[in-house]
Motif scaffolding. Structure first.
Motif, PDB file in Angstrom:
ATOM      1  N   PHE A  81      37.822  22.253  32.427  1.00  0.00           N
ATOM      2  CA  PHE A  81      38.780  21.240  31.976  1.00  0.00           C
ATOM      3  C   PHE A  81      39.085  21.440  30.486  1.00  0.00           C
ATOM      4  O   PHE A  81      40.249  21.408  30.061  1.00  0.00           O
ATOM      5  CB  PHE A  81      38.171  19.862  32.241  1.00  0.00           C
ATOM      6  CG  PHE A  81      39.078  18.702  32.017  1.00  0.00           C
ATOM      7  CD1 PHE A  81      40.100  18.420  32.901  1.00  0.00           C
ATOM      8  CD2 PHE A  81      38.878  17.861  30.932  1.00  0.00           C
ATOM      9  CE1 PHE A  81      40.926  17.315  32.708  1.00  0.00           C
ATOM     10  CE2 PHE A  81      39.694  16.765  30.732  1.00  0.00           C
ATOM     11  CZ  PHE A  81      40.724  16.487  31.618  1.00  0.00           C
ATOM     12  N   ALA A  82      38.060  21.692  29.692  1.00  0.00           N
ATOM     13  CA  ALA A  82      38.228  21.915  28.252  1.00  0.00           C
ATOM     14  C   ALA A  82      39.047  23.175  27.987  1.00  0.00           C
ATOM     15  O   ALA A  82      39.904  23.200  27.100  1.00  0.00           O
ATOM     16  CB  ALA A  82      36.868  22.002  27.565  1.00  0.00           C
ATOM     17  N   ARG A  83      38.788  24.238  28.743  1.00  0.00           N
ATOM     18  CA  ARG A  83      39.541  25.501  28.574  1.00  0.00           C
ATOM     19  C   ARG A  83      41.026  25.294  28.855  1.00  0.00           C
ATOM     20  O   ARG A  83      41.882  25.815  28.148  1.00  0.00           O
ATOM     21  CB  ARG A  83      38.975  26.587  29.475  1.00  0.00           C
ATOM     22  CG  ARG A  83      37.807  27.346  28.876  1.00  0.00           C
ATOM     23  CD  ARG A  83      37.467  28.602  29.678  1.00  0.00           C
ATOM     24  NE  ARG A  83      37.173  28.353  31.079  1.00  0.00           N
ATOM     25  CZ  ARG A  83      35.998  27.929  31.543  1.00  0.00           C
ATOM     26  NH1 ARG A  83      34.989  27.729  30.704  1.00  0.00           N
ATOM     27  NH2 ARG A  83      35.808  27.728  32.825  1.00  0.00           N
ATOM     28  N   GLU A  98      44.037  25.998  26.197  1.00  0.00           N
ATOM     29  CA  GLU A  98      45.125  26.925  26.512  1.00  0.00           C
ATOM     30  C   GLU A  98      46.493  26.256  26.405  1.00  0.00           C
ATOM     31  O   GLU A  98      47.436  26.826  25.859  1.00  0.00           O
ATOM     32  CB  GLU A  98      44.938  27.498  27.923  1.00  0.00           C
ATOM     33  CG  GLU A  98      43.770  28.452  28.034  1.00  0.00           C
ATOM     34  CD  GLU A  98      43.431  28.808  29.478  1.00  0.00           C
ATOM     35  OE1 GLU A  98      44.180  28.428  30.409  1.00  0.00           O
ATOM     36  OE2 GLU A  98      42.389  29.464  29.677  1.00  0.00           O
ATOM     37  N   VAL A  99      46.601  25.044  26.917  1.00  0.00           N
ATOM     38  CA  VAL A  99      47.887  24.333  26.887  1.00  0.00           C
ATOM     39  C   VAL A  99      48.281  23.993  25.448  1.00  0.00           C
ATOM     40  O   VAL A  99      49.433  24.192  25.052  1.00  0.00           O
ATOM     41  CB  VAL A  99      47.833  23.071  27.776  1.00  0.00           C
ATOM     42  CG1 VAL A  99      49.046  22.189  27.557  1.00  0.00           C
ATOM     43  CG2 VAL A  99      47.716  23.471  29.240  1.00  0.00           C
ATOM     44  N   TYR A 100      47.341  23.505  24.660  1.00  0.00           N
ATOM     45  CA  TYR A 100      47.654  23.190  23.264  1.00  0.00           C
ATOM     46  C   TYR A 100      48.093  24.443  22.513  1.00  0.00           C
ATOM     47  O   TYR A 100      49.072  24.430  21.779  1.00  0.00           O
ATOM     48  CB  TYR A 100      46.460  22.546  22.565  1.00  0.00           C
ATOM     49  CG  TYR A 100      46.405  21.043  22.745  1.00  0.00           C
ATOM     50  CD1 TYR A 100      47.038  20.194  21.860  1.00  0.00           C
ATOM     51  CD2 TYR A 100      45.714  20.482  23.819  1.00  0.00           C
ATOM     52  CE1 TYR A 100      47.006  18.820  22.030  1.00  0.00           C
ATOM     53  CE2 TYR A 100      45.665  19.112  23.999  1.00  0.00           C
ATOM     54  CZ  TYR A 100      46.314  18.293  23.099  1.00  0.00           C
ATOM     55  OH  TYR A 100      46.276  16.935  23.276  1.00  0.00           O
ATOM     56  N   ARG A 101      47.377  25.543  22.684  1.00  0.00           N
ATOM     57  CA  ARG A 101      47.752  26.799  22.017  1.00  0.00           C
ATOM     58  C   ARG A 101      49.115  27.291  22.495  1.00  0.00           C
ATOM     59  O   ARG A 101      49.930  27.747  21.704  1.00  0.00           O
ATOM     60  CB  ARG A 101      46.684  27.868  22.246  1.00  0.00           C
ATOM     61  CG  ARG A 101      45.422  27.630  21.452  1.00  0.00           C
ATOM     62  CD  ARG A 101      44.494  28.843  21.508  1.00  0.00           C
ATOM     63  NE  ARG A 101      43.179  28.527  21.022  1.00  0.00           N
ATOM     64  CZ  ARG A 101      42.851  28.382  19.735  1.00  0.00           C
ATOM     65  NH1 ARG A 101      43.764  28.526  18.811  1.00  0.00           N
ATOM     66  NH2 ARG A 101      41.602  28.090  19.382  1.00  0.00           N
ATOM     67  N   HIS A 120      50.127  24.546  18.940  1.00  0.00           N
ATOM     68  CA  HIS A 120      49.277  23.688  18.110  1.00  0.00           C
ATOM     69  C   HIS A 120      48.202  24.502  17.392  1.00  0.00           C
ATOM     70  O   HIS A 120      47.702  25.497  17.913  1.00  0.00           O
ATOM     71  CB  HIS A 120      48.617  22.599  18.956  1.00  0.00           C
ATOM     72  CG  HIS A 120      49.591  21.570  19.402  1.00  0.00           C
ATOM     73  ND1 HIS A 120      50.025  20.559  18.598  1.00  0.00           N
ATOM     74  CD2 HIS A 120      50.248  21.429  20.580  1.00  0.00           C
ATOM     75  CE1 HIS A 120      50.896  19.821  19.251  1.00  0.00           C
ATOM     76  NE2 HIS A 120      51.051  20.322  20.457  1.00  0.00           N
ATOM     77  N   GLN A 121      47.888  24.070  16.196  1.00  0.00           N
ATOM     78  CA  GLN A 121      46.795  24.645  15.406  1.00  0.00           C
ATOM     79  C   GLN A 121      45.565  23.801  15.719  1.00  0.00           C
ATOM     80  O   GLN A 121      45.501  22.625  15.356  1.00  0.00           O
ATOM     81  CB  GLN A 121      47.133  24.567  13.910  1.00  0.00           C
ATOM     82  CG  GLN A 121      45.981  24.883  13.013  1.00  0.00           C
ATOM     83  CD  GLN A 121      46.162  24.291  11.621  1.00  0.00           C
ATOM     84  OE1 GLN A 121      47.165  23.683  11.301  1.00  0.00           O
ATOM     85  NE2 GLN A 121      45.156  24.459  10.806  1.00  0.00           N
ATOM     86  N   LEU A 122      44.601  24.384  16.418  1.00  0.00           N
ATOM     87  CA  LEU A 122      43.441  23.613  16.848  1.00  0.00           C
ATOM     88  C   LEU A 122      42.380  23.551  15.754  1.00  0.00           C
ATOM     89  O   LEU A 122      42.041  24.556  15.145  1.00  0.00           O
ATOM     90  CB  LEU A 122      42.857  24.212  18.119  1.00  0.00           C
ATOM     91  CG  LEU A 122      43.816  24.179  19.305  1.00  0.00           C
ATOM     92  CD1 LEU A 122      43.173  24.816  20.527  1.00  0.00           C
ATOM     93  CD2 LEU A 122      44.262  22.764  19.614  1.00  0.00           C
ATOM     94  N   ILE A 123      41.894  22.352  15.542  1.00  0.00           N
ATOM     95  CA  ILE A 123      40.835  22.098  14.574  1.00  0.00           C
ATOM     96  C   ILE A 123      39.598  21.724  15.390  1.00  0.00           C
ATOM     97  O   ILE A 123      39.568  20.681  16.048  1.00  0.00           O
ATOM     98  CB  ILE A 123      41.217  20.957  13.617  1.00  0.00           C
ATOM     99  CG1 ILE A 123      42.506  21.310  12.867  1.00  0.00           C
ATOM    100  CG2 ILE A 123      40.073  20.637  12.659  1.00  0.00           C
ATOM    101  CD1 ILE A 123      43.170  20.125  12.203  1.00  0.00           C
ATOM    102  N   ALA A 124      38.611  22.596  15.370  1.00  0.00           N
ATOM    103  CA  ALA A 124      37.417  22.386  16.182  1.00  0.00           C
ATOM    104  C   ALA A 124      36.555  21.261  15.630  1.00  0.00           C
ATOM    105  O   ALA A 124      36.326  21.172  14.421  1.00  0.00           O
ATOM    106  CB  ALA A 124      36.603  23.673  16.253  1.00  0.00           C
TER     107      ALA A 124
END
Length: 102
Positions: free
Chosen positions: A47-49, A53-56, A60-64
């Motif tokens: 689910f997290a993956r 993937e969808v945000y990227r 989107h710039q992902l901030i962990a």
């Protein structure tokens, strides 16, 4: 998908209505099943993956937000939100000007 939702998605993508930075809260390493949470840990990772993937895929710039004590995770989120609040405002949206977020 309904017509109204499809139209809103199209509008948001065409106008760049959403900011590029997005917080991605990473899994803690376990899942506790509850009446509302019925998936196991392996399923939660899948689910997290999908979310990542969808945000990227949508730019989107992902901030962990890595696993750790809740206090540290909250502090990290607050620090990122504070940086966004310090950016010049976008007069059309009331939030930070998107030119400063890419």
């Amino acid at each position: 998908m309904g017509a109204v939702l499809a139209a809103e998605i199209t509008r948001a993508l065409q106008t760049g209505a959403y900011q590029r930075p997005a917080l991605l809260v990473e899994p803690l390493g376990f899942v506790r099943r509850t009446a509302a949470r019925r998936i196991g840990y392996a399923e939660s990772l899948a689910f997290a993956r999908v979310h990542e993937e969808v945000y990227r895929a949508h730019g989107h710039q992902l901030i962990a937000v890595p696993p750790g004590p809740v206090e540290l995770r909250v502090a990290l989120v607050e620090a990122h939100l504070g940086r966004l609040a310090d950016l010049p405002a976008d007069p059309c949206e009331g939030g930070p000007d998107p030119r400063y977020l890419t």
